[in-house]
Design an enzyme around this catalytic site. Structure first.
Site, PDB file in Angstrom:
ATOM      1  CE  LYS A  68      -2.296  -1.638   3.610  1.00  0.00           C
ATOM      2  NZ  LYS A  68      -2.001  -3.080   3.572  1.00  0.00           N
ATOM      3  CB  THR A  69       3.757   2.293   2.094  1.00  0.00           C
ATOM      4  OG1 THR A  69       2.999   2.182   3.304  1.00  0.00           O
ATOM      5  CG2 THR A  69       4.684   3.496   2.182  1.00  0.00           C
ATOM      6  CB  THR A 162      -4.502  -3.695   8.165  1.00  0.00           C
ATOM      7  OG1 THR A 162      -4.676  -3.113   9.478  1.00  0.00           O
ATOM      8  CG2 THR A 162      -3.094  -3.398   7.678  1.00  0.00           C
TER       9      THR A 162
END
Length: 344
Positions: A68-69, A162
């Protein structure tokens, strides 16, 4: 007592963050996996560029360690934009957010990790920032308090979580694009490990890379972490080359089996089988038995066990599967069936 995990994909120290950042791809061409998400993002980015507008706000959700990052940084590079990063727990009051938003320029990206952990005050404060690109900032307090309407430049907020279910409906509804990240296949992980090994100038066998990939739980962050551990082992116990024997010995020392299960995974399943007779058992009870946090088990342990069919979630609690029992060589006690006289 909590178990120290090699396979913990949920948290990183500063040294590991720097290690992963050095391996992070900078464009979609370098990204491996998540093909469907990449295609949608590439179209959205190209359309935004043609219109000369910033991207819509984006939300990435899924288990930790899936990129995601990384995708947020790739989007920034593809848009030729600057990115400012922070996390939900770091934004405690309105002033924390105001300091970030006041320094954001047109087209910049603000990335908020763990966005589900934003406080209610901060969350409500950023609603108008996301919708109308303005905020109402309160100065002073009491009788002297006054609200200043502060205009912002058009920016893109990228959130990562999450636990998408913990996001409030108003916050989730303000994201124009929502993408779920799935676990990676062994072939995709092998490509990621091979790329990382080249960046680290490591000599490796294809079979050794495949072995690491199969034990990485479908998660790139874990794959790179295992590569780091195997590299150290090869340097000390071998000649620096990643061979099948070196990798197998290293992962055996780390107590990671052929399916990528570690000590905590096995302890979770054995507790469910031996103490709760296979279940159903509540997650709070299992967490208390293991001395672990409930959130750790739900976010880090359970997703992979569910993915490989070793665990079932039911309304009554968690249940171990026959497949898991075979893998761990566990025989469940036969549950006593009540006879007719017991029912009377």
């Amino acid at each position: 007592m909590a178990i120290d995990r090699v396979l913990n994909s949920d948290s990183m120290n500063e040294q590991e963050e720097n290690f992963n950042a050095s391996l992070r791809p900078v464009s979609f061409d370098e990204c491996i996996g998540q093909k469907n998400v990449k295609e949608k993002l590439a179209i959205a980015i190209e359309a935004a560029k043609q219109r000369g507008e910033p991207l819509e706000h984006i939300l990435f959700y899924g288990p930790p360690g899936l990129g995601k990052t990384t995708l947020a940084h790739v989007i920034a590079n593809e848009m030729n934009a600057k990115i400012k990063t922070t996390s939900g727990p770091a934004l405690v009051k309105q002033g924390d957010v105001m300091g970030l938003l006041s320094n954001v320029n047109t087209g910049d990206i603000l990335f908020i990790d763990e966005i589900h952990r934003l406080s209610t005050v901060v969350e409500e404060f950023i609603y108008p920032a996301m919708e109308d690109f303005r905020v109402d900032f309160t100065v002073d307090s009491g009788m002297h308090a006054k609200t200043i309407n502060f205009p912002l430049k058009r920016f893109t907020l990228i959130g990562a979580t999450t636990r998408a279910g913990l996001l409030s409906a108003p916050l989730r509804g303000r994201f124009g694009m929502l993408y779920h990240l799935d676990f990676y296949s062994s072939d995709e992980l092998a490509q990621i490990i091979e790329r990382s090994a080249k960046l680290l100038n490591l000599v490796s066998q294809d079979s050794a890379i495949e072995l690491i990939a199969k034990r990485s739980r479908g998660t790139p962050r874990i794959a790179n972490r295992l590569l780091k551990r195997v590299r150290d082992y090869a340097q000390v116990k071998g000649k620096g080359k990643l061979t099948t024997d070196i990798v197998a010995s290293s992962l055996k020392m780390e107590q990671i089996d052929e399916l990528g299960l570690d000590e905590l995974d096995r302890s979770f399943l054995k507790a469910l089988a031996n103490i709760y007779n296979g279940g159903p058992a509540g997650i709070e009870a299992i967490a208390a038995t293991l001395g672990e946090e409930k959130d750790t088990l739900e976010d880090v342990v359970e997703p992979y066990l569910l993915q490989i069919g070793f665990l079932r979630r039911t309304n009554r609690g968690r249940e171990i599967t026959e497949q898991a029992c075979k893998h761990l060589d566990i025989t469940l006690k036969t549950k006593k069936q009540p006879d007719d006289t017991e029912l009377l």
